[in-house]
Structure formats: C-alpha cells, structure tokens
Design a protein around this motif. Structure first.
Motif, PDB file in Angstrom:
ATOM      1  N   VAL A  80       0.678  -1.273   0.021  1.00 21.88           N
ATOM      2  CA  VAL A  80       0.099   0.134  -0.107  1.00 21.88           C
ATOM      3  C   VAL A  80       0.779   1.197  -0.043  1.00 21.88           C
ATOM      4  N   VAL A  81       1.823   1.323   0.981  1.00 18.00           N
ATOM      5  CA  VAL A  81       2.646   2.380   1.015  1.00 18.00           C
ATOM      6  C   VAL A  81       3.521   2.592  -0.312  1.00 18.00           C
ATOM      7  N   SER A  82       3.946   1.538  -0.915  1.00 20.66           N
ATOM      8  CA  SER A  82       4.823   1.694  -2.292  1.00 20.66           C
ATOM      9  C   SER A  82       3.676   2.417  -3.051  1.00 20.66           C
ATOM     10  N   GLU A  83       2.566   2.092  -3.446  1.00 18.36           N
ATOM     11  CA  GLU A  83       1.761   2.601  -4.272  1.00 18.36           C
ATOM     12  C   GLU A  83       1.240   3.952  -4.082  1.00 18.36           C
ATOM     13  N   LEU A  84       1.253   4.404  -2.630  1.00 20.27           N
ATOM     14  CA  LEU A  84       0.877   5.469  -2.252  1.00 20.27           C
ATOM     15  C   LEU A  84       2.002   6.631  -2.712  1.00 20.27           C
ATOM     16  N   ALA A  85       3.221   6.006  -2.508  1.00 20.65           N
ATOM     17  CA  ALA A  85       4.368   6.962  -2.891  1.00 20.65           C
ATOM     18  C   ALA A  85       4.707   7.141  -4.524  1.00 20.65           C
ATOM     19  N   GLY A  86       3.959   6.340  -5.045  1.00 21.38           N
ATOM     20  CA  GLY A  86       4.077   6.341  -6.637  1.00 21.38           C
ATOM     21  C   GLY A  86       4.856   5.170  -7.126  1.00 21.38           C
ATOM     22  N   LEU A  87       5.426   4.153  -6.382  1.00 22.57           N
ATOM     23  CA  LEU A  87       6.358   3.228  -6.758  1.00 22.57           C
ATOM     24  C   LEU A  87       5.024   1.860  -7.207  1.00 22.57           C
ATOM     25  N   VAL A  88       5.634   1.371  -8.092  1.00 17.29           N
ATOM     26  CA  VAL A  88       4.952  -0.228  -8.239  1.00 17.29           C
ATOM     27  C   VAL A  88       5.158  -1.060  -7.006  1.00 17.29           C
ATOM     28  N   TRP A  89       4.135  -1.738  -6.277  1.00 21.12           N
ATOM     29  CA  TRP A  89       4.022  -2.501  -5.456  1.00 21.12           C
ATOM     30  C   TRP A  89       5.158  -3.248  -5.174  1.00 21.12           C
ATOM     31  N   TRP A  90       5.782  -4.113  -6.389  1.00 21.36           N
ATOM     32  CA  TRP A  90       6.913  -5.095  -6.280  1.00 21.36           C
ATOM     33  C   TRP A  90       7.995  -4.359  -6.234  1.00 21.36           C
ATOM     34  N   ALA A  91       8.454  -3.195  -6.419  1.00 22.30           N
ATOM     35  CA  ALA A  91       9.613  -2.553  -6.049  1.00 22.30           C
ATOM     36  C   ALA A  91       9.778  -2.105  -4.388  1.00 22.30           C
ATOM     37  N   GLY A  92       8.615  -1.996  -3.893  1.00 20.36           N
ATOM     38  CA  GLY A  92       8.563  -1.715  -2.604  1.00 20.36           C
ATOM     39  C   GLY A  92       8.995  -2.990  -1.861  1.00 20.36           C
ATOM     40  N   VAL A  93       8.199  -4.236  -2.418  1.00 17.85           N
ATOM     41  CA  VAL A  93       8.711  -5.333  -1.693  1.00 17.85           C
ATOM     42  C   VAL A  93      10.206  -5.742  -1.987  1.00 17.85           C
ATOM     43  N   GLY A  94      10.677  -5.403  -3.097  1.00 14.85           N
ATOM     44  CA  GLY A  94      12.219  -5.574  -3.117  1.00 14.85           C
ATOM     45  C   GLY A  94      12.992  -4.753  -2.253  1.00 14.85           C
ATOM     46  N   VAL A  95      12.647  -3.549  -2.002  1.00 13.71           N
ATOM     47  CA  VAL A  95      13.205  -2.640  -1.016  1.00 13.71           C
ATOM     48  C   VAL A  95      13.159  -3.317   0.297  1.00 13.71           C
ATOM     49  N   ALA A  96      11.776  -3.598   0.689  1.00  7.75           N
ATOM     50  CA  ALA A  96      11.605  -4.312   2.041  1.00  7.75           C
ATOM     51  C   ALA A  96      12.535  -5.680   2.049  1.00  7.75           C
ATOM     52  N   ALA A  97      12.588  -6.313   0.975  1.00  9.85           N
ATOM     53  CA  ALA A  97      13.407  -7.558   1.051  1.00  9.85           C
ATOM     54  C   ALA A  97      14.757  -7.168   1.356  1.00  9.85           C
ATOM     55  N   LEU A  98      15.447  -6.148   0.573  1.00  9.08           N
ATOM     56  CA  LEU A  98      16.867  -5.959   0.683  1.00  9.08           C
ATOM     57  C   LEU A  98      17.081  -5.511   1.998  1.00  9.08           C
ATOM     58  N   ALA A  99      16.383  -4.728   2.587  1.00  8.95           N
ATOM     59  CA  ALA A  99      16.407  -4.276   4.245  1.00  8.95           C
ATOM     60  C   ALA A  99      16.442  -5.612   5.169  1.00  8.95           C
ATOM     61  N   LEU A 100      15.509  -6.448   4.908  1.00 10.66           N
ATOM     62  CA  LEU A 100      15.503  -7.626   5.739  1.00 10.66           C
ATOM     63  C   LEU A 100      16.775  -8.402   5.759  1.00 10.66           C
ATOM     64  N   VAL A 101      17.360  -8.572   4.307  1.00 10.56           N
ATOM     65  CA  VAL A 101      18.627  -9.306   4.296  1.00 10.56           C
ATOM     66  C   VAL A 101      19.942  -8.439   4.878  1.00 10.56           C
ATOM     67  N   VAL A 102      19.678  -7.255   4.653  1.00 11.17           N
ATOM     68  CA  VAL A 102      20.941  -6.526   5.283  1.00 11.17           C
ATOM     69  C   VAL A 102      20.797  -6.658   6.925  1.00 11.17           C
ATOM     70  N   GLY A 103      19.598  -6.513   7.250  1.00 11.45           N
ATOM     71  CA  GLY A 103      19.300  -6.647   8.852  1.00 11.45           C
ATOM     72  C   GLY A 103      19.630  -7.960   9.171  1.00 11.45           C
ATOM     73  N   GLY A 104      19.390  -8.917   8.559  1.00 12.14           N
ATOM     74  CA  GLY A 104      19.724 -10.284   8.933  1.00 12.14           C
ATOM     75  C   GLY A 104      21.149 -10.518   8.822  1.00 12.14           C
ATOM     76  N   LEU A 105      21.949 -10.001   7.974  1.00 11.69           N
ATOM     77  CA  LEU A 105      23.250 -10.184   7.741  1.00 11.69           C
ATOM     78  C   LEU A 105      24.014  -9.375   9.014  1.00 11.69           C
TER      79      LEU A 105
END
Length: 190
Positions: A80-105
């Motif tokens: 929802v936030v991705s689309e409200l920000a004007g991004l395609v939703w799957w780009a937001g999922v990708g950013v969230a995934a990257l943040a999770l991977v970095v946080g995990g590492l």
C-alpha cells in the motif's frame, strides 16, 4: 452434547476442539474463498505470492518465527505504501526484502536460512512479477501455478517446524492451493 475421554466437546460426530485446533487451515481456506468470491486477477495473486515469501524472509532475518504472522500485515503495508508513494508495489517489496537481508546479515542470523528464504523470495516473487507482463489470462494461470508451488515450500517448513510457526505454514498451504488452483481455473475458463 457430550464430552469424550480426551475432554473434547462432541456433538454427535462433530468434535469442536478438533476443528478449533485447525484454525490456521480454516483461516487460510476462508481467505482463499473470499479472494475467489470477490474476484482475483494476476496482480492480486502476485501480491499474495510476494507477501507470503516476504513473511518467510522476515522470520529468517529476525530469527523469530512469530514475525512471519506480523509479516502479513507488514507486507500488505509495504504494498500500500509503495503505491501511495508512486512506486510499483513489487519495487517496495524488493526494497523491504533488501532491508531484511541487510538486517539479517548485520544481526548475524544463520546464513543458510537467510539464503534459502532470499532465494525463495527471488524465485517465487520473480515468477509472480513476471506473470504481470504477458496477456492477463496467461499471467493469471502462471501466477496461480506459482502460488500452488509455494504450498510445497509451506509443506517443507510445516514438516520441519523451522523458520516460521507451523500455524503460519498450515495457513499458507490452505490459502495457496485453493487460491492458486482457482486462479488457474479462472484463467482457463475465462
């Protein structure tokens, strides 16, 4: 109404406690039926695939299985936030995934689980996003197959009782299979 030796409340052949123990299955099946009843398209099913994979990644990256349940709400908010920000939703999922991977590492979580969940998100999520580009019926069939295949991932985690709670894996299986099969049927029958 009678009580069995195990303390289960029985009404004839109906065992209420047995049904209540299967609440994740009931919840997943209810979500699938509601999704199908309100109309599915390739994008809505792709979002289900990506949010499901993101839930698993969040649990692996935090080393806390319960995070997978919170990830349903979190992943939905990312969309929802991705689309409200004007991004395609799957780009937001990708950013969230990257943040999770970095946080995990940075948190030094076990690399095997983090790597497996990252690869699963890339595979399932990549195929789900790819399903957005062909003709709508072809895309719906493809993403339906991807969602059904994700149920295999759920089954592995259910049996191993690792990464996510068994209840979440059970919920996902009973969401993924009926919704995925329904999407394929709708794609074929038009």
């Amino acid at each position: 109404m009678e009580t069995s030796s195990s303390g289960a409340v029985r009404t004839g052949a109906f065992d209420l406690r047995a049904v209540l123990r299967r609440w994740p299955s009931l919840l997943g099946l209810t979500a699938a039926v509601l999704s199908l009843a309100t109309g599915v398209n390739r994008e809505s099913v792709a979002i289900v695939v990506c949010v499901a994979a993101l839930c698993y990644l969040g649990a692996a990256a935090s080393r806390r299985p319960w995070v997978a349940w919170a990830g349903i709400v979190g992943g939905s908010l990312v969309v929802v936030v991705s689309e409200l920000a004007g991004l395609v939703w799957w780009a937001g999922v990708g950013v969230a995934a990257l943040a999770l991977v970095v946080g995990g590492l940075l948190g030094r979580v076990p690399r095997l689980a983090l790597t497996a969940q990252t690869a699963a998100l890339a595979g399932f999520g990549g195929l789900a996003v790819a399903a957005l580009f062909p003709a709508p019926r072809v895309g719906l069939a493809l993403v339906g197959v991807v969602l059904v295949s994700h149920a295999g991932w759920d089954l592995v985690h259910y049996r191993r009782d690792q990464v996510v709670p068994r209840s979440l894996a059970e919920f996902c299986m009973l969401l993924d299979v009926p919704l995925g099969v329904g999407a394929v049927i709708l794609a074929v029958t038009g």
